[in-house]
Design a protein around this motif. Structure first.
Motif, PDB file in Angstrom:
ATOM      1  N   MET A 138       0.852  -1.169   0.000  1.00 58.49           N
ATOM      2  CA  MET A 138       0.000   0.000   0.000  1.00 58.49           C
ATOM      3  C   MET A 138       0.900   1.235   0.000  1.00 58.49           C
ATOM      4  N   HIS A 139       0.477   2.250  -0.739  1.00 56.56           N
ATOM      5  CA  HIS A 139       1.217   3.501  -0.846  1.00 56.56           C
ATOM      6  C   HIS A 139       0.249   4.628  -0.510  1.00 56.56           C
ATOM      7  N   PHE A 140       0.553   5.383   0.519  1.00 56.77           N
ATOM      8  CA  PHE A 140      -0.286   6.504   0.935  1.00 56.77           C
ATOM      9  C   PHE A 140       0.368   7.800   0.480  1.00 56.77           C
ATOM     10  N   ILE A 141      -0.419   8.609  -0.225  1.00 55.45           N
ATOM     11  CA  ILE A 141       0.050   9.899  -0.733  1.00 55.45           C
ATOM     12  C   ILE A 141      -0.865  10.973  -0.157  1.00 55.45           C
ATOM     13  N   THR A 142      -0.272  11.941   0.516  1.00 52.65           N
ATOM     14  CA  THR A 142      -1.054  13.008   1.124  1.00 52.65           C
ATOM     15  C   THR A 142      -0.373  14.347   0.877  1.00 52.65           C
ATOM     16  N   GLY A 143      -1.013  15.390   1.280  1.00 51.56           N
ATOM     17  CA  GLY A 143      -0.516  16.753   1.108  1.00 51.56           C
ATOM     18  C   GLY A 143      -1.700  17.681   1.000  1.00 51.56           C
ATOM     19  N   GLY A 144      -1.428  18.923   0.771  1.00 47.29           N
ATOM     20  CA  GLY A 144      -2.490  19.918   0.689  1.00 47.29           C
ATOM     21  C   GLY A 144      -3.371  19.743  -0.537  1.00 47.29           C
ATOM     22  N   ALA A 145      -4.557  20.336  -0.452  1.00 45.64           N
ATOM     23  CA  ALA A 145      -5.474  20.307  -1.599  1.00 45.64           C
ATOM     24  C   ALA A 145      -4.843  21.043  -2.775  1.00 45.64           C
ATOM     25  N   TYR A 146      -5.009  20.488  -3.948  1.00 44.55           N
ATOM     26  CA  TYR A 146      -4.515  21.101  -5.186  1.00 44.55           C
ATOM     27  C   TYR A 146      -3.008  21.324  -5.168  1.00 44.55           C
ATOM     28  N   ASN A 147      -2.282  20.386  -4.565  1.00 41.34           N
ATOM     29  CA  ASN A 147      -0.828  20.481  -4.501  1.00 41.34           C
ATOM     30  C   ASN A 147      -0.135  19.483  -5.418  1.00 41.34           C
ATOM     31  N   GLY A 148      -0.891  18.790  -6.277  1.00 42.01           N
ATOM     32  CA  GLY A 148      -0.279  17.931  -7.279  1.00 42.01           C
ATOM     33  C   GLY A 148      -0.156  16.465  -6.916  1.00 42.01           C
ATOM     34  N   LYS A 149      -0.934  15.999  -5.944  1.00 41.31           N
ATOM     35  CA  LYS A 149      -0.850  14.601  -5.522  1.00 41.31           C
ATOM     36  C   LYS A 149      -1.204  13.645  -6.658  1.00 41.31           C
ATOM     37  N   THR A 150      -2.289  13.910  -7.352  1.00 40.43           N
ATOM     38  CA  THR A 150      -2.731  13.040  -8.442  1.00 40.43           C
ATOM     39  C   THR A 150      -1.732  13.049  -9.586  1.00 40.43           C
ATOM     40  N   LYS A 151      -1.303  14.217  -9.977  1.00 44.28           N
ATOM     41  CA  LYS A 151      -0.330  14.329 -11.063  1.00 44.28           C
ATOM     42  C   LYS A 151       0.959  13.591 -10.703  1.00 44.28           C
ATOM     43  N   TRP A 152       1.409  13.743  -9.471  1.00 46.32           N
ATOM     44  CA  TRP A 152       2.625  13.085  -9.033  1.00 46.32           C
ATOM     45  C   TRP A 152       2.457  11.566  -9.068  1.00 46.32           C
ATOM     46  N   ASP A 187      -3.674   5.767  10.601  1.00 45.42           N
ATOM     47  CA  ASP A 187      -3.828   4.319  10.446  1.00 45.42           C
ATOM     48  C   ASP A 187      -3.373   3.860   9.068  1.00 45.42           C
ATOM     49  N   VAL A 188      -3.735   4.610   8.033  1.00 51.81           N
ATOM     50  CA  VAL A 188      -3.323   4.248   6.673  1.00 51.81           C
ATOM     51  C   VAL A 188      -1.801   4.344   6.553  1.00 51.81           C
ATOM     52  N   ALA A 189      -1.213   5.400   7.104  1.00 49.82           N
ATOM     53  CA  ALA A 189       0.245   5.543   7.054  1.00 49.82           C
ATOM     54  C   ALA A 189       0.936   4.384   7.763  1.00 49.82           C
ATOM     55  N   SER A 190       0.367   3.940   8.864  1.00 54.64           N
ATOM     56  CA  SER A 190       1.023   2.879   9.641  1.00 54.64           C
ATOM     57  C   SER A 190       1.030   1.540   8.905  1.00 54.64           C
ATOM     58  N   ILE A 191       0.052   1.275   8.051  1.00 54.57           N
ATOM     59  CA  ILE A 191       0.012  -0.005   7.339  1.00 54.57           C
ATOM     60  C   ILE A 191       0.599   0.083   5.938  1.00 54.57           C
ATOM     61  N   SER A 192       0.916   1.287   5.502  1.00 56.85           N
ATOM     62  CA  SER A 192       1.456   1.469   4.157  1.00 56.85           C
ATOM     63  C   SER A 192       2.946   1.141   4.126  1.00 56.85           C
ATOM     64  N   MET A 193       3.375   0.588   3.005  1.00 53.57           N
ATOM     65  CA  MET A 193       4.797   0.323   2.811  1.00 53.57           C
ATOM     66  C   MET A 193       5.556   1.607   2.478  1.00 53.57           C
ATOM     67  N   ARG A 194       4.848   2.554   1.860  1.00 55.39           N
ATOM     68  CA  ARG A 194       5.468   3.825   1.483  1.00 55.39           C
ATOM     69  C   ARG A 194       4.466   4.945   1.739  1.00 55.39           C
ATOM     70  N   VAL A 195       4.971   6.090   2.217  1.00 54.20           N
ATOM     71  CA  VAL A 195       4.146   7.278   2.436  1.00 54.20           C
ATOM     72  C   VAL A 195       4.898   8.470   1.860  1.00 54.20           C
ATOM     73  N   ASP A 196       4.212   9.248   1.014  1.00 59.26           N
ATOM     74  CA  ASP A 196       4.782  10.464   0.441  1.00 59.26           C
ATOM     75  C   ASP A 196       3.873  11.640   0.755  1.00 59.26           C
ATOM     76  N   VAL A 197       4.492  12.758   1.068  1.00 60.27           N
ATOM     77  CA  VAL A 197       3.783  14.024   1.222  1.00 60.27           C
ATOM     78  C   VAL A 197       4.133  14.860   0.009  1.00 60.27           C
ATOM     79  N   ILE A 198       3.105  15.417  -0.632  1.00 58.43           N
ATOM     80  CA  ILE A 198       3.296  16.241  -1.824  1.00 58.43           C
ATOM     81  C   ILE A 198       2.889  17.670  -1.491  1.00 58.43           C
ATOM     82  N   TRP A 199       3.831  18.583  -1.658  1.00 54.69           N
ATOM     83  CA  TRP A 199       3.552  20.006  -1.501  1.00 54.69           C
ATOM     84  C   TRP A 199       4.066  20.707  -2.747  1.00 54.69           C
ATOM     85  N   TYR A 200       3.193  21.413  -3.411  1.00 54.16           N
ATOM     86  CA  TYR A 200       3.541  22.184  -4.606  1.00 54.16           C
ATOM     87  C   TYR A 200       4.163  21.303  -5.689  1.00 54.16           C
TER      88      TYR A 200
END
Length: 142
Positions: A1-15, A122-135
């Protein structure tokens, strides 16, 4: 599982699309589009669950934050089981971080914020990778 988070409209989907080279061969479910979290007869290897914050926001109208957390622990466990059923499967979870800044005045908004914080932990704790996307820039934190 890969959790990707960050601010709204900061490019998470594109990344995520760029990082995984995603095209139309994955299953893309969106809380922003009110999609149901159902794998159906999908035979691919990548599932993207976009808008975790939106799905949680829908739950706030029906249950308390503790119940939401319990519900999402079960949902995430189901997706982890799906991943483990076959080699090469990946579940990518994308959620906008709404937990920073001023605490909302409205009770439901505070419950949404709290539930997002707990579920995201909880999602971060079970994920193999976690990325924060800003700008549009990623920072791998796990």
């Amino acid at each position: 599982m890969h959790f990707i988070t960050g601010g709204a409209y900061n490019g998470k989907t594109k990344w995520a699309k760029r990082f995984y080279g995603l095209n139309n061969d994955c299953l893309w479910l969106s809380g922003y589009q009110n999609d149901q979290l159902d794998i159906g007869d999908f035979q691919g290897d990548i599932v993207v669950l976009q808008g975790l914050d939106a799905w949680i926001g829908q739950d706030v109208n029906k249950m308390d934050a503790g119940s939401i957390r319990k519900k999402w622990k079960g949902i995430m466990e189901d997706w982890r089981i799906w991943e483990k059923e076959e080699d090469g499967r990946t579940c990518i979870v994308i959620g906008s971080d709404i937990t920073k800044g001023i605490v909302p005045m409205e009770t439901k908004d505070r419950q949404w914020r709290d539930a997002c914080g707990w579920v995201f932990q909880d999602v971060a704790s079970i994920s193999m990778r976690v990325d924060v996307i800003w700008y549009g820039i990623s920072q791998q934190i796990k």
